[in-house]
Design an enzyme around this catalytic site. Sequence first.
Site, PDB file in Angstrom:
ATOM      1  N   TYR A 138      89.767  24.614 -34.667  1.00 36.07           N
ATOM      2  CA  TYR A 138      89.274  23.435 -35.377  1.00 36.07           C
ATOM      3  C   TYR A 138      88.437  23.818 -36.594  1.00 36.07           C
ATOM      4  CZ  TYR A 138      90.480  19.407 -32.445  1.00 36.07           C
ATOM      5  OH  TYR A 138      91.127  18.391 -31.811  1.00 36.07           O
ATOM      6  N   LYS A 189      94.989  30.548 -22.687  1.00 37.92           N
ATOM      7  CA  LYS A 189      96.382  30.974 -22.870  1.00 37.92           C
ATOM      8  C   LYS A 189      96.346  32.504 -23.037  1.00 37.92           C
ATOM      9  CE  LYS A 189     100.811  30.182 -23.431  1.00 37.92           C
ATOM     10  NZ  LYS A 189     101.692  29.728 -22.332  1.00 37.92           N
ATOM     11  N   ASP A 221      99.313  25.631 -20.149  1.00 34.55           N
ATOM     12  CA  ASP A 221     100.554  24.899 -19.854  1.00 34.55           C
ATOM     13  C   ASP A 221     100.614  24.526 -18.372  1.00 34.55           C
ATOM     14  OD1 ASP A 221     100.760  27.637 -19.332  1.00 34.55           O
ATOM     15  OD2 ASP A 221     102.869  27.785 -19.935  1.00 34.55           O
ATOM     16  N   ASP A 245      90.846  19.171 -26.216  1.00 35.69           N
ATOM     17  CA  ASP A 245      91.254  17.935 -26.887  1.00 35.69           C
ATOM     18  C   ASP A 245      92.477  17.358 -26.185  1.00 35.69           C
ATOM     19  OD1 ASP A 245      91.495  15.945 -28.946  1.00 35.69           O
ATOM     20  OD2 ASP A 245      93.105  17.155 -29.817  1.00 35.69           O
ATOM     21  N   ASP A 249      92.724  14.033 -23.117  1.00 35.56           N
ATOM     22  CA  ASP A 249      93.541  12.817 -23.271  1.00 35.56           C
ATOM     23  C   ASP A 249      94.479  12.666 -22.075  1.00 35.56           C
ATOM     24  OD1 ASP A 249      92.503  12.095 -25.783  1.00 35.56           O
ATOM     25  OD2 ASP A 249      94.494  11.545 -26.534  1.00 35.56           O
TER      26      ASP A 249
HETATM   27  C1  IPM Z   1      88.678  13.623 -30.005  1.00 31.28           C
HETATM   28  C2  IPM Z   1      89.528  13.267 -31.199  1.00 31.28           C
HETATM   29  C3  IPM Z   1      89.073  14.099 -32.388  1.00 31.28           C
HETATM   30  C4  IPM Z   1      89.283  15.559 -32.037  1.00 31.28           C
HETATM   31  C5  IPM Z   1      89.745  13.750 -33.722  1.00 31.28           C
HETATM   32  C6  IPM Z   1      89.629  12.281 -34.050  1.00 31.28           C
HETATM   33  C7  IPM Z   1      89.213  14.581 -34.863  1.00 31.28           C
HETATM   34  O1  IPM Z   1      90.873  13.442 -30.915  1.00 31.28           O
HETATM   35  O2  IPM Z   1      87.462  13.413 -30.064  1.00 31.28           O
HETATM   36  O3  IPM Z   1      89.239  14.101 -29.015  1.00 31.28           O
HETATM   37  O4  IPM Z   1      90.380  16.085 -32.226  1.00 31.28           O
HETATM   38  O5  IPM Z   1      88.323  16.177 -31.566  1.00 31.28           O
HETATM   39 MG    MG Z   2      91.268  13.949 -28.910  1.00 37.62          MG
END
Ligand code: IPM
Ligand code: MG
Length: 354
Positions: A138, A189, A221, A245, A249
């Site tokens: 990042y 990884k 993975d 990240d 999700d």
């Molecule tokens: C998160 C989001 C952010 C990230 C984006 C919006 C920059 O996806 O907070 O997980 O990738 O960290």
């Molecule tokens: Mg995110």
Amino acid sequence: MKIAVLPGDGIGPEIVAQAVKVLEALRSDGLKIEMEHAHIGGAGYDAAKDPLPEATLKLSKESDAVLLGAVGGYQYDNLPRPMRPEQGLLRIRKGLGLFANLRPAMVYPELVNASTLRSDIVSGLDIMILRELTGDIYFGQPRGIRTLDNGERQGFDTMHYSESEIRRVAHVGFQIAMKRNKKLCSVDKANVLDTSMFWREIVTEVAKEYPQVETSHMYVDNAAMQLVRAPKQFDVILTGNIFGDILSDEASMLTGSIGMLPSASLDSNNKGLYEPCHGSAPDIAGKDMANPLATILSVAMMMQYTFARPDLSQRIEGAVRKVLQQGLRTGDIYEDGKQKVGCAAMGDAVVASL
Ligand code: IPM
Ligand code: MG
């Protein structure tokens, strides 16, 4: 308690308004809470041509905690990269040194049917994902788009982790594990990436200082697969910025709705930024449809981690549980037989049950 309030874009202002109601209710109980609002993301660009205006960073630095809504909107999609809303988010994380990002994924018994996974797979689930937040690909330099000698263009980014970066987030992970079920799975990884090989080496070293914690290592993975196959095997997942990240999700959907998940991003002194895991949802912005519970639960995390008031944290969580038990649901968690409510009504109900 000095709190910077940064509503941001899309549904940000409406969900943050509900969390502010909760803070105001606590204040009327005698708690000394000071709140000041500022712009971030697209709202920062609109107000000051900068997704993280200087005044916003200054206010955030002077505050004990930051409450953030969400950033991003269609109207900003074509701006040059430094002006895009996400840059505001990345820069405030880096600017405040918020390296430890806690993303809990837990399934409320009331919402077990909201998950797309079978209820026996997810009921009782309680995972804490700890994502490193200020390093990795990042922020690694160099990065960009360049032209090679043969004339072809190439995009590139740099992944790296220094020893101190790995060590400090690993310590946070083990300390969290000690307060939970004493199990930590480090995700990397290491079969392909040198950065990950090094990550695993340092985590293994830090693990020796926490002999009561059962430590394991998993390739990312496989972790992605295990999260949907048998998520209850995890307690604390410790991982780097980009893997965290993605996995967070994925984990959010085990719980039924990303609209329920709070997060905390902490520096080394427990100063923190608190925000829902979800985004700005521009498609439903301003329609009083958004679920404010993730933002309200972020305030609960703030009470626990920055202000060391687990009693208040539990009180807020209890209030959320109660409105779910009463059958109130926003659209994202609605099922037949329940009472569909809007964002503001959900906020009012939490305040009432608080
Ligand atoms: C998160 C989001 C952010 C990230 C984006 C919006 C920059 O996806 O907070 O997980 O990738 O960290
Ligand atoms: Mg995110």
